[in-house]
Design a protein around this motif. Structure first.
Motif, PDB file in Angstrom:
ATOM      1  N   PRO A   4       4.290  -2.606  -8.738  1.00  0.00           N
ATOM      2  CA  PRO A   4       3.098  -2.008  -8.453  1.00  0.00           C
ATOM      3  C   PRO A   4       3.538  -1.602  -6.713  1.00  0.00           C
ATOM      4  O   PRO A   4       3.190  -3.197  -6.459  1.00  0.00           O
ATOM      5  N   HIS A   5       3.974  -1.665  -5.916  1.00  0.00           N
ATOM      6  CA  HIS A   5       3.939  -2.549  -4.134  1.00  0.00           C
ATOM      7  C   HIS A   5       4.320  -0.879  -3.416  1.00  0.00           C
ATOM      8  O   HIS A   5       4.591   0.237  -3.622  1.00  0.00           O
ATOM      9  N   GLU A  23      11.908  -4.288   6.920  1.00  0.00           N
ATOM     10  CA  GLU A  23      11.161  -4.542   5.766  1.00  0.00           C
ATOM     11  C   GLU A  23      11.060  -5.044   4.832  1.00  0.00           C
ATOM     12  O   GLU A  23      11.043  -6.080   4.705  1.00  0.00           O
ATOM     13  N   VAL A  24       8.886  -4.392   4.485  1.00  0.00           N
ATOM     14  CA  VAL A  24       8.971  -5.779   3.521  1.00  0.00           C
ATOM     15  C   VAL A  24       8.143  -5.273   2.298  1.00  0.00           C
ATOM     16  O   VAL A  24       8.032  -3.785   2.767  1.00  0.00           O
ATOM     17  N   LEU A  25       8.395  -5.286   1.074  1.00  0.00           N
ATOM     18  CA  LEU A  25       7.645  -5.136   0.036  1.00  0.00           C
ATOM     19  C   LEU A  25       6.752  -5.870  -0.501  1.00  0.00           C
ATOM     20  O   LEU A  25       7.040  -7.520  -0.791  1.00  0.00           O
ATOM     21  N   ILE A  26       5.691  -5.162  -0.881  1.00  0.00           N
ATOM     22  CA  ILE A  26       4.555  -6.505  -0.763  1.00  0.00           C
ATOM     23  C   ILE A  26       3.700  -5.328  -2.045  1.00  0.00           C
ATOM     24  O   ILE A  26       2.987  -4.839  -2.368  1.00  0.00           O
ATOM     25  N   GLU A  27       2.941  -6.049  -3.098  1.00  0.00           N
ATOM     26  CA  GLU A  27       2.415  -5.929  -4.190  1.00  0.00           C
ATOM     27  C   GLU A  27       1.025  -5.804  -3.745  1.00  0.00           C
ATOM     28  O   GLU A  27       0.382  -6.581  -3.303  1.00  0.00           O
ATOM     29  N   ILE A  28       0.959  -4.425  -4.293  1.00  0.00           N
ATOM     30  CA  ILE A  28      -0.615  -3.759  -3.954  1.00  0.00           C
ATOM     31  C   ILE A  28      -2.093  -4.652  -4.176  1.00  0.00           C
ATOM     32  O   ILE A  28      -2.292  -4.781  -4.067  1.00  0.00           O
ATOM     33  N   GLU A  29      -1.636  -5.481  -5.673  1.00  0.00           N
ATOM     34  CA  GLU A  29      -2.907  -5.734  -6.516  1.00  0.00           C
ATOM     35  C   GLU A  29      -2.294  -6.892  -6.430  1.00  0.00           C
ATOM     36  O   GLU A  29      -3.764  -8.019  -5.471  1.00  0.00           O
ATOM     37  N   GLY A  70      -1.490  -8.536  -3.277  1.00  0.00           N
ATOM     38  CA  GLY A  70      -0.767  -8.846  -1.623  1.00  0.00           C
ATOM     39  C   GLY A  70       0.359  -9.860  -1.390  1.00  0.00           C
ATOM     40  O   GLY A  70      -0.127 -10.284  -0.399  1.00  0.00           O
ATOM     41  N   ASN A  71       1.448 -10.091  -2.632  1.00  0.00           N
ATOM     42  CA  ASN A  71       2.324 -10.825  -2.386  1.00  0.00           C
ATOM     43  C   ASN A  71       3.167 -10.185  -1.706  1.00  0.00           C
ATOM     44  O   ASN A  71       3.784  -8.980  -2.229  1.00  0.00           O
ATOM     45  N   ILE A  72       4.198 -11.191  -0.729  1.00  0.00           N
ATOM     46  CA  ILE A  72       5.569 -10.758  -0.068  1.00  0.00           C
ATOM     47  C   ILE A  72       6.364 -10.450  -1.615  1.00  0.00           C
ATOM     48  O   ILE A  72       6.951 -11.737  -2.476  1.00  0.00           O
ATOM     49  N   TYR A  73       7.109  -9.433  -1.952  1.00  0.00           N
ATOM     50  CA  TYR A  73       8.028  -9.027  -3.745  1.00  0.00           C
ATOM     51  C   TYR A  73       9.235  -9.530  -2.581  1.00  0.00           C
ATOM     52  O   TYR A  73      10.304 -10.292  -2.796  1.00  0.00           O
ATOM     53  N   SER A  74       9.447  -8.460  -1.371  1.00  0.00           N
ATOM     54  CA  SER A  74      11.145  -9.118  -1.002  1.00  0.00           C
ATOM     55  C   SER A  74      10.732  -8.431   1.240  1.00  0.00           C
ATOM     56  O   SER A  74       9.782  -7.893   1.076  1.00  0.00           O
ATOM     57  N   GLY A  75      11.679  -8.999   1.673  1.00  0.00           N
ATOM     58  CA  GLY A  75      11.871  -8.348   2.882  1.00  0.00           C
ATOM     59  C   GLY A  75      11.046  -9.522   4.178  1.00  0.00           C
ATOM     60  O   GLY A  75      10.279 -10.198   3.273  1.00  0.00           O
ATOM     61  N   ASN A  76      11.498  -9.392   5.267  1.00  0.00           N
ATOM     62  CA  ASN A  76       9.656  -9.606   6.094  1.00  0.00           C
ATOM     63  C   ASN A  76       9.410  -8.644   7.296  1.00  0.00           C
ATOM     64  O   ASN A  76      10.353  -7.823   7.399  1.00  0.00           O
ATOM     65  N   LEU A  77       8.871  -8.938   7.831  1.00  0.00           N
ATOM     66  CA  LEU A  77       8.449  -8.817   8.733  1.00  0.00           C
ATOM     67  C   LEU A  77       8.224  -8.814   9.873  1.00  0.00           C
ATOM     68  O   LEU A  77       7.838 -10.753  10.089  1.00  0.00           O
ATOM     69  N   PRO A  78       7.837  -8.985  11.132  1.00  0.00           N
ATOM     70  CA  PRO A  78       7.497 -10.010  12.218  1.00  0.00           C
ATOM     71  C   PRO A  78       6.012 -10.243  12.079  1.00  0.00           C
ATOM     72  O   PRO A  78       5.566  -9.951  11.038  1.00  0.00           O
ATOM     73  N   SER A  79       5.386 -11.276  12.451  1.00  0.00           N
ATOM     74  CA  SER A  79       4.057 -12.156  12.151  1.00  0.00           C
ATOM     75  C   SER A  79       3.035 -10.762  11.976  1.00  0.00           C
ATOM     76  O   SER A  79       2.292 -10.671  11.499  1.00  0.00           O
TER      77      SER A  79
END
Length: 78
Positions: free
Chosen positions: A22-23, A32-38, A40-49
């Motif tokens: 779930p993300h 674009e970034v995908l972050i695991e909801i439970e 809080g890990n970055i699953y894929s992608g990135n954003l500026p800090s």
């Protein structure tokens, strides 16, 4: 792709017909970034800090609700 929230130029989305884990999808300009909801890990992608910190702050306060929305849109993954 439903936008579930937006702030400071950031849009938070959750797709229906998704996959595990779930993300959320967070978009900021061309990033674009995908972050695991439970976890809080970055699953894929990135954003500026700075926008990434804001997304993590948002997730810290909204994880339970985001998980509910994820499963509401993706009941097969429950």
């Amino acid at each position: 792709m439903p936008t579930i929230d937006s702030f400071n130029g950031i849009k938070i989305h959750i797709y229906n017909g998704e996959h595990r884990p779930p993300h959320i999808h967070a978009n900021y300009n061309e990033y674009e970034v995908l972050i695991e909801i439970e976890r809080g890990n970055i699953y894929s992608g990135n954003l500026p800090s700075r926008p990434l910190k804001l997304v993590f702050d948002w997730l810290a306060g909204n994880a339970d609700w985001a998980l509910e929305v994820f499963y509401e849109l993706n009941p097969d993954l429950k």
